[in-house]
Design a protein around this motif. Sequence first.
Motif, PDB file in Angstrom:
ATOM      1  N   THR A 177       1.404  -1.530  -0.103  1.00 51.50           N
ATOM      2  CA  THR A 177       0.019   0.459   0.126  1.00 51.50           C
ATOM      3  C   THR A 177       0.814   1.213   0.421  1.00 51.50           C
ATOM      4  OG1 THR A 177       0.038   0.044   2.523  1.00 51.50           O
ATOM      5  CG2 THR A 177      -1.977  -0.948   1.269  1.00 51.50           C
ATOM      6  N   HIS A 230       2.375  -1.368  -8.253  1.00 51.71           N
ATOM      7  CA  HIS A 230       1.478  -0.738  -7.344  1.00 51.71           C
ATOM      8  C   HIS A 230       0.044  -1.971  -8.697  1.00 51.71           C
ATOM      9  CE1 HIS A 230       1.235   1.640  -4.379  1.00 51.71           C
ATOM     10  NE2 HIS A 230       1.823   2.556  -5.166  1.00 51.71           N
ATOM     11  N   SER A 288       1.009  -2.278   5.354  1.00 53.21           N
ATOM     12  CA  SER A 288       1.459  -1.414   5.242  1.00 53.21           C
ATOM     13  C   SER A 288       2.371  -0.563   6.377  1.00 53.21           C
ATOM     14  CB  SER A 288      -0.207  -1.187   5.892  1.00 53.21           C
ATOM     15  OG  SER A 288      -0.524  -1.369   6.784  1.00 53.21           O
ATOM     16  N   ARG A 318      -5.275  -5.743  -0.243  1.00 51.87           N
ATOM     17  CA  ARG A 318      -7.097  -5.569   0.568  1.00 51.87           C
ATOM     18  C   ARG A 318      -7.003  -5.670   1.714  1.00 51.87           C
ATOM     19  NH1 ARG A 318     -11.933  -7.001   1.516  1.00 51.87           N
ATOM     20  NH2 ARG A 318     -11.264  -9.031   2.568  1.00 51.87           N
ATOM     21  N   GLU A 353      -4.426  -5.314   3.577  1.00 51.05           N
ATOM     22  CA  GLU A 353      -3.463  -4.694   4.301  1.00 51.05           C
ATOM     23  C   GLU A 353      -4.012  -2.881   4.023  1.00 51.05           C
ATOM     24  OE1 GLU A 353      -0.549  -4.603   6.226  1.00 51.05           O
ATOM     25  OE2 GLU A 353      -1.404  -6.573   6.139  1.00 51.05           O
ATOM     26  N   SER A 354      -5.085  -2.859   2.669  1.00 49.21           N
ATOM     27  CA  SER A 354      -5.498  -1.300   2.638  1.00 49.21           C
ATOM     28  C   SER A 354      -6.597  -1.152   3.591  1.00 49.21           C
ATOM     29  CB  SER A 354      -6.120  -1.220   1.238  1.00 49.21           C
ATOM     30  OG  SER A 354      -5.378  -1.926   0.221  1.00 49.21           O
TER      31      SER A 354
END
Length: 287
Positions: free
Chosen positions: A67, A220, A237, A276, A278-279
Amino acid sequence: MAGYDHIDSPKEVDYYVDDKGNYYKLHNGVDIINVTKQFETKDGMVQALNPVSLHIRDKEFVAILGTSGCGKSTLLRMIGGFDQPTTGSVMFHKKEIHRPSAYIGMVFQSYTLFPWLNVHDNIAFGLRQLKKHTPSEINDIVHEYTELVGLKGFEKKYPKNLSGGMKQRVAIARALATDPSVLLLDEPFGALDMQTREVMQELLLNVWQRSPKTIVMVTHDIDEAILLADRVVVMTSRPGNIKEIIDVNLERPRNWKIRNTEEFLKYRERCSELIRQESMKLIQTAS
Ligand SMILES: Nc1ncnc2c1ncn2[C@@H]1O[C@H](COP(=O)(O)OP(=O)(O)OP(=O)(O)O)[C@@H](O)[C@H]1O
Ligand SMILES: [Mg+2]
């Protein structure tokens, strides 16, 4: 520790000793050993990286996903010798990396061309520094790479007259022209349109297959990572460390058609899931 041999005795000749007296076996390629990075800012200390350990094999292609703000560029800059770890060490062929050098080429996330040099001279810059080639050899190499990145006819243009994507292609040509042992790429195709991006990905694959080198690429783009890399390193993250390392066991030589295979889709699903997670953490922390 992810991706690392921790040895207990100092019998090994090629080892690194950390400040707690632990010994780590060194390898050829890039050894990232317990690397952390903190930045002092006016708002206090920023912990960019938690201890990261990874061995990148000689001539391996590694992609790093994570991220925004998780420390990918920071890690790459330390491998390039542009910055130093707060603790831990980055080694290349068993020697500590202290400063940038000719055997490591880097394409930065933001365009870093010399504004006072035209395209030809930007690409020739590193070659001239090397003092290994005659002027006529330098011209030949510059022509080869200018053509390779699709900029033939633009040799006399200055960076201010180029689009973002063109500037990035000059930066890629400049890094490739010196044929470094290690190539560090920080979102090198981020500014390119989809079609040019795909052409550049295949070009990079061809260059790497023709002249194998260690490549570490931050991106990314999950498909790009899987298409190109031997291993995909997914980071947590911030403060970043390694969440998972995925071995991409897809046959080589590869091209874009591989994206439609079932195996590719499985890798994509796994990477997407990890990113996902980590987001979601980032969003939860922010709220
Ligand atoms: N020179 C610096 N001074 C202070 N903080 C910094 C510095 N460089 C990076 N940071 C901070 O360290 C963290 C990691 O930054 P970094 O640029 O490595 O992230 P990144 O993963 O490359 O993000 P992106 O995907 O957005 O490029 C961020 O919180 C950033 O603000
Ligand atoms: Mg970055």
